[in-house]
Design a protein around this motif. Sequence first.
Motif, PDB file in Angstrom:
ATOM      1  N   GLY A 150       0.839  -1.196   0.000  1.00 21.05           N
ATOM      2  CA  GLY A 150       0.000   0.000   0.000  1.00 21.05           C
ATOM      3  C   GLY A 150       0.870   1.239   0.000  1.00 21.05           C
ATOM      4  O   GLY A 150       1.613   1.470   0.957  1.00 21.05           O
ATOM      5  N   CYS A 154      -2.940   4.755  -0.906  1.00 23.80           N
ATOM      6  CA  CYS A 154      -3.756   3.680  -0.350  1.00 23.80           C
ATOM      7  C   CYS A 154      -4.189   4.050   1.064  1.00 23.80           C
ATOM      8  O   CYS A 154      -3.367   4.425   1.901  1.00 23.80           O
ATOM      9  CB  CYS A 154      -2.948   2.381  -0.347  1.00 23.80           C
ATOM     10  SG  CYS A 154      -3.770   0.990   0.438  1.00 23.80           S
ATOM     11  N   PRO A 157      -3.668   0.071   3.822  1.00 22.41           N
ATOM     12  CA  PRO A 157      -2.568  -0.832   3.474  1.00 22.41           C
ATOM     13  C   PRO A 157      -2.705  -2.174   4.192  1.00 22.41           C
ATOM     14  O   PRO A 157      -3.314  -2.251   5.271  1.00 22.41           O
ATOM     15  CB  PRO A 157      -1.321  -0.066   3.910  1.00 22.41           C
ATOM     16  CG  PRO A 157      -1.804   0.936   4.896  1.00 22.41           C
ATOM     17  CD  PRO A 157      -3.203   1.296   4.487  1.00 22.41           C
ATOM     18  N   ARG A 304      -9.818   1.425  -6.692  1.00 21.37           N
ATOM     19  CA  ARG A 304      -9.312   1.921  -5.406  1.00 21.37           C
ATOM     20  C   ARG A 304     -10.373   2.794  -4.726  1.00 21.37           C
ATOM     21  O   ARG A 304     -10.625   2.657  -3.515  1.00 21.37           O
ATOM     22  CB  ARG A 304      -8.030   2.713  -5.634  1.00 21.37           C
ATOM     23  CG  ARG A 304      -7.484   3.367  -4.373  1.00 21.37           C
ATOM     24  CD  ARG A 304      -6.235   4.171  -4.710  1.00 21.37           C
ATOM     25  NE  ARG A 304      -5.056   3.326  -4.694  1.00 21.37           N
ATOM     26  CZ  ARG A 304      -3.955   3.568  -5.391  1.00 21.37           C
ATOM     27  NH1 ARG A 304      -3.894   4.620  -6.187  1.00 21.37           N
ATOM     28  NH2 ARG A 304      -2.910   2.761  -5.300  1.00 21.37           N
ATOM     29  N   GLY A 309     -10.233   2.739  -0.759  1.00 13.62           N
ATOM     30  CA  GLY A 309      -8.798   2.868  -0.569  1.00 13.62           C
ATOM     31  C   GLY A 309      -8.044   1.603  -0.228  1.00 13.62           C
ATOM     32  O   GLY A 309      -6.948   1.666   0.330  1.00 13.62           O
ATOM     33  N   LYS A 310      -8.593   0.441  -0.551  1.00 12.28           N
ATOM     34  CA  LYS A 310      -7.843  -0.795  -0.339  1.00 12.28           C
ATOM     35  C   LYS A 310      -6.738  -0.922  -1.397  1.00 12.28           C
ATOM     36  O   LYS A 310      -6.843  -0.327  -2.476  1.00 12.28           O
ATOM     37  CB  LYS A 310      -8.787  -2.002  -0.389  1.00 12.28           C
ATOM     38  CG  LYS A 310      -9.744  -2.049   0.798  1.00 12.28           C
ATOM     39  CD  LYS A 310     -10.616  -3.290   0.791  1.00 12.28           C
ATOM     40  CE  LYS A 310     -11.512  -3.312   2.026  1.00 12.28           C
ATOM     41  NZ  LYS A 310     -12.387  -4.502   2.095  1.00 12.28           N
ATOM     42  N   PRO A 311      -5.675  -1.684  -1.107  1.00 13.27           N
ATOM     43  CA  PRO A 311      -4.599  -1.834  -2.092  1.00 13.27           C
ATOM     44  C   PRO A 311      -5.114  -2.451  -3.390  1.00 13.27           C
ATOM     45  O   PRO A 311      -5.868  -3.430  -3.365  1.00 13.27           O
ATOM     46  CB  PRO A 311      -3.609  -2.775  -1.400  1.00 13.27           C
ATOM     47  CG  PRO A 311      -3.909  -2.652   0.060  1.00 13.27           C
ATOM     48  CD  PRO A 311      -5.383  -2.391   0.145  1.00 13.27           C
ATOM     49  N   ASP A 339      -0.683  -0.282  -6.145  1.00 14.81           N
ATOM     50  CA  ASP A 339       0.075  -0.666  -4.953  1.00 14.81           C
ATOM     51  C   ASP A 339       0.953  -1.884  -5.189  1.00 14.81           C
ATOM     52  O   ASP A 339       1.959  -2.066  -4.502  1.00 14.81           O
ATOM     53  CB  ASP A 339      -0.898  -0.951  -3.801  1.00 14.81           C
ATOM     54  CG  ASP A 339      -1.754   0.256  -3.480  1.00 14.81           C
ATOM     55  OD1 ASP A 339      -1.217   1.231  -2.933  1.00 14.81           O
ATOM     56  OD2 ASP A 339      -2.963   0.242  -3.807  1.00 14.81           O
TER      57      ASP A 339
END
Length: 522
Positions: A150, A154, A157, A304, A309-311, A339
């Motif tokens: 991440g 990200c 992370p 994303r 916002g996840k990797p 990421d």
Amino acid sequence: MSGKRKIVSASNIIIALLVFVNVIILQAAFIGNEKWYWALAISLPLLVLAILNIRQKKHAILRNFPVIGYLRYLLESIRPEIRQYFFESELDGKPFSRRQRSIVYQRAKNEKETVAFGMQADPNAPGFEWAAHSAYPKTLHEKDLTVLIGNQYCLQPYRASIYNIGAMSYGALSKTAIMALNKGAKLGGFAHNTGEGGISEYHLGGGDLIWQIGTGYFGCRNEKGEFHPRAFRKNALRPQVKMIELKLSQGAKPGHGGILPASKNTEEIAAIRQVQPHTVVHSPAAHSAFNTPEGMVQFLQLLRELSDGKPVGFKICIGDKQEFIDICQAIKNSGCIPDFISVDGGEGGTGAAPLEFTDHLGMPLYEALAFVKRALDEYGLSGNIKIIAAGKIITAFDILKAIGLGASACYSARGMMFALGCIQALICDSGKCPVGVATQNPALYKGLDPADKGVRVFNYHLNTIKATKELMGACGFARIESVHAAKFFRRTDAQTTRSFEEIYFNKINEFKQQQNFEPQLN
């Protein structure tokens, strides 16, 4: 006096012999013991079968050699087992040797894994690989070997193990196999890649998931098979989903798309994938959501945002090098930096693929890893993008070689299958897997106990990480970040041994020139 000698065919001899046997049995029953009539239950059907054989036109062997021709098909059907159990040496088996399979079985069962009397490989043969140990070994105190995935873009992370379960879909694998893999991931604190077949209830046993999105968009598609943002978000926000992986291509069949045989496409699996049951499901070769490097990068950014916002990253088997360079350029220009990148070698495995794709497409893993690492370095992206390696990685030595060539973490699919009890029967696409791993036949998969096999997956991971730490210590690596290519060597011919650094990284200037890097690296 001359003339042509008439050749009596084998089929005529066999028919005549069966007729003679039936006549003898009838005579014996008529003038002797009436119990001989029971023998006709065998001899008469054989005669009828022989007549049917010579009348059919599909199989020349059966037509020319009725009845006994079936022996050829019988022997052919058991040839892999005969070869594996009686004729292969410890190092001969393909794609994995018995020695490789045995180390997985031993670690999965927590059995003795030492070997006696020295190496069996020939250290003087071209291709032999080894690592340089240190006169001053290190002791690693970390319980686990992990990496944070991440970058600055990200929001969530993920700290991943350096060794995780590779992509295998529910459908290709049975429900009990998926449950066991997920249980092992939960027990060991490592990740389970779902494969492109979507998230099933059997993935939700508590193990961390890497959700793979393929060209079929299973689990995030509309009725036309196109990407559906709302459906994606529903699955992406599951707490079990830790990372999102967009599959561009895989090693065993790059440019082809996945295949789910009709025998494995049950009503349940069809509902998960939103397809017609009991039909062959071909994932498209290409994505419909984008068709350019810029479009792919923008799509990753969308994933994303939709996942809060996840990797996010993508999986690729390297083919045309310039295409990957173009992706790096698009990332650099857009500022939308993924990421991670999963690099699958051409030696990767699959349940079903055309022979030409399996044997002749895709860059091998080591070359691909080095190429991707060098490209990311040239574009200043290495600090933001982690590399995950996949392709025949089942031992600690395999893991460290991949890390030395630029990977931060690794996947294993077939290694985890061996931990489940896979015997390398090589019939994954038939639906007849004898140990219940790659089948949807209840009579077969019920033999795989998820509770027991989940512990074996955990044990295999635990003992492999333990072996990795021991090997790192022997080589003087105090941290996973200190593993480097100069410590690994390969005999390239009878007289020459070169380090991985020399083989893969020394011709950087030539690499730049060949790949037409644009001087936009500042």
